[in-house]
Structures are given as structure tokens and as C-alpha cells.
Write a protein that holds these residues in place. Structure first.
Motif, PDB file in Angstrom:
ATOM      1  N   LEU A 189     -30.824  24.919  -0.868  1.00  0.00           N
ATOM      2  CA  LEU A 189     -30.376  24.906   0.527  1.00  0.00           C
ATOM      3  C   LEU A 189     -31.558  24.763   1.481  1.00  0.00           C
ATOM      4  O   LEU A 189     -31.507  23.978   2.438  1.00  0.00           O
ATOM      5  N   GLN A 190     -32.635  25.480   1.224  1.00  0.00           N
ATOM      6  CA  GLN A 190     -33.815  25.404   2.082  1.00  0.00           C
ATOM      7  C   GLN A 190     -34.381  23.986   2.122  1.00  0.00           C
ATOM      8  O   GLN A 190     -34.768  23.496   3.190  1.00  0.00           O
ATOM      9  N   SER A 191     -34.400  23.329   0.972  1.00  0.00           N
ATOM     10  CA  SER A 191     -34.924  21.967   0.919  1.00  0.00           C
ATOM     11  C   SER A 191     -34.055  21.007   1.739  1.00  0.00           C
ATOM     12  O   SER A 191     -34.571  20.169   2.480  1.00  0.00           O
ATOM     13  N   ARG A 192     -32.758  21.163   1.633  1.00  0.00           N
ATOM     14  CA  ARG A 192     -31.847  20.279   2.397  1.00  0.00           C
ATOM     15  C   ARG A 192     -31.993  20.525   3.904  1.00  0.00           C
ATOM     16  O   ARG A 192     -32.013  19.580   4.687  1.00  0.00           O
ATOM     17  N   ILE A 193     -32.086  21.778   4.290  1.00  0.00           N
ATOM     18  CA  ILE A 193     -32.216  22.092   5.715  1.00  0.00           C
ATOM     19  C   ILE A 193     -33.517  21.546   6.253  1.00  0.00           C
ATOM     20  O   ILE A 193     -33.561  20.969   7.356  1.00  0.00           O
ATOM     21  N   ARG A 194     -34.582  21.676   5.511  1.00  0.00           N
ATOM     22  CA  ARG A 194     -35.883  21.165   5.970  1.00  0.00           C
ATOM     23  C   ARG A 194     -35.799  19.646   6.165  1.00  0.00           C
ATOM     24  O   ARG A 194     -36.322  19.111   7.150  1.00  0.00           O
ATOM     25  N   THR A 195     -35.130  18.960   5.252  1.00  0.00           N
ATOM     26  CA  THR A 195     -34.983  17.512   5.383  1.00  0.00           C
ATOM     27  C   THR A 195     -34.188  17.157   6.642  1.00  0.00           C
ATOM     28  O   THR A 195     -34.552  16.243   7.389  1.00  0.00           O
ATOM     29  N   LEU A 196     -33.114  17.893   6.897  1.00  0.00           N
ATOM     30  CA  LEU A 196     -32.282  17.602   8.066  1.00  0.00           C
ATOM     31  C   LEU A 196     -33.025  17.899   9.365  1.00  0.00           C
ATOM     32  O   LEU A 196     -32.877  17.165  10.350  1.00  0.00           O
ATOM     33  N   LEU A 197     -33.812  18.951   9.388  1.00  0.00           N
ATOM     34  CA  LEU A 197     -34.542  19.299  10.608  1.00  0.00           C
ATOM     35  C   LEU A 197     -35.650  18.289  10.902  1.00  0.00           C
ATOM     36  O   LEU A 197     -36.023  18.088  12.057  1.00  0.00           O
ATOM     37  N   ARG A 198     -36.151  17.647   9.868  1.00  0.00           N
ATOM     38  CA  ARG A 198     -37.206  16.644  10.073  1.00  0.00           C
ATOM     39  C   ARG A 198     -36.641  15.296  10.473  1.00  0.00           C
ATOM     40  O   ARG A 198     -37.337  14.490  11.099  1.00  0.00           O
ATOM     41  N   SER A 199     -35.387  15.030  10.090  1.00  0.00           N
ATOM     42  CA  SER A 199     -34.818  13.704  10.339  1.00  0.00           C
ATOM     43  C   SER A 199     -34.405  13.523  11.789  1.00  0.00           C
ATOM     44  O   SER A 199     -34.180  14.489  12.518  1.00  0.00           O
TER      45      SER A 199
END
Length: 199
Positions: A189-199
Motif C-alpha cells: 500500500l505504501q508503494s502504491r500511495i507514493r507512486t500516486l502522490l508523485r504522479s
């Protein structure tokens, strides 16, 4: 004739929600809807209902549950309270009061009155975090499982939705009995959230 909610401008809809007194007679501390919304939000946090501290401050998840939730998500308070990143839409918008074993359930009037109209105004959502039994019941109506079973089957909903237990300190025993949640679900979950926050 009252204008349909679907036809209201977004700001007007949110203003009406914040001024809602639908179940005022049933709220021990009076109405104070606590939500965080922007049409540009990529992530949606669906909780249960504000606790007393959240009611007093008007800031969602501004309590020990919120501290643990932000730790789970690996986000700062600044990121979490940026409405353009995170929408926060509990099942009940006002503090419902306290019962024998904790806070009472979200008021039943709230979701039917407002929820669908608000969700329809969040077109950019990429991930919804569904927290606790009342949120599961609304967002996972076909699951018909316990919170534990819903969370165990999280991959069934991935990557657009994640069923989660409540981060309340009252759930410490659940977390000890289910270590797989923090070992398996949280890093993904942390990895997905980090990706979304960067996009």
C-alpha cells in the motif's frame, strides 16, 4: 422545488454538507460535519465517523487513530491534509456520541443523504481506502464477510480499493493476531500511495 444534488456546483454541494443538521436532535454535541474534499483528489479515505477530539478540532483523523493511519500510509500530516491529494469522507460526518464499548455507529441518515452525490464529484480517484466495518458494508456490499476476511481478500480489490481494519488503539489485539496485515498489505500500500502522490 429543491435543486437535485447532482446539479449543484461542487462548492455549493460541499457547503450544504458542512451546514447539514439532518440528525442534529440525535447528536450529543450537535452537528459539525467533518470532511475533506477536492475534485482533484487521487486518494479517498473512508472512515467511520469523527470521534470527540475530531469533533472538537474539526480536523479529520486528528487523533491516535490518525497517527497510526498516517504511519501505515507513510505520509506526513502535510500530505494527508492536502485536500488536492487526499479526500476524507467518513460514513457519518458528525460525532455520533459514545456507547458502552466506544463511539456509537455513524448516524444512518448521513450516507443516504449525501454519499453518492459526493462520490460522483471525485472523478480522479485512483485508490480508495475503506476502513472499518461500516465502510466495508457500504463500499463492499457483495463481500458479506467479516472485517478480517475482507482485509484478507484485499488483493481481490487491488489496485483501486483496499479494505482495512480501523487504526484505533482499540484494535491493537487484532493487529497482534493478524501480523500479516502490517507485514504484507502495508508495504504494498505504501508503494502504491507514493507512486500516486508523485504522479
Amino acid at each position: 422545488m429543491t435543486e437535485p444534488l447532482s446539479e449543484l456546483p461542487f462548492r455549493e454541494l460541499v457547503s450544504r454538507v458542512r451546514a447539514c443538521t439532518l440528525c442534529a436532535d440525535s447528536l450529543p454535541c450537535g452537528p459539525r460535519p467533518v470532511i475533506q474534499l477536492s475534485e482533484s483528489a487521487r486518494l479517498l479515505v473512508v472512515g467511520q465517523a469523527p470521534g470527540r477530539r475530531v469533533h472538537e478540532t474539526g480536523l479529520p483523523f486528528n487523533d491516535p487513530s490518525g497517527d497510526r493511519l498516517r504511519q501505515w500510509l507513510d505520509v506526513s500530516r502535510e500530505e494527508f491534509y492536502d485536500e488536492h491529494k487526499f479526500a476524507i469522507l467518513p460514513m457519518g460526518f458528525c460525532y455520533p456520541g459514545t456507547g458502552k464499548s466506544g463511539d456509537l455507529p455513524p448516524r444512518p441518515e448521513c450516507a443516504p443523504a449525501w454519499r453518492q452525490a459526493l462520490l460522483e464529484r471525485l472523478p480522479n480517484l485512483a485508490l480508495t481506502l475503506v476502513i472499518g466495518q461500516y465502510a466495508h458494508a457500504w463500499h463492499l456490499p457483495s463481500a458479506a464477510r467479516s472485517v478480517t476476511e475482507n482485509v484478507r481478500h484485499w488483493r481481490h480489490y487491488w489496485p483501486n480499493l483496499v479494505p482495512m481494519p480501523h487504526p484505533s488503539p482499540r484494535n491493537n489485539l487484532w493487529l497482534r493476531r493478524n501480523p500479516w496485515f502490517e507485514e504484507e498489505v502495508i508495504p504494498t500500500l505504501q508503494s502504491r500511495i507514493r507512486t500516486l502522490l508523485r504522479s
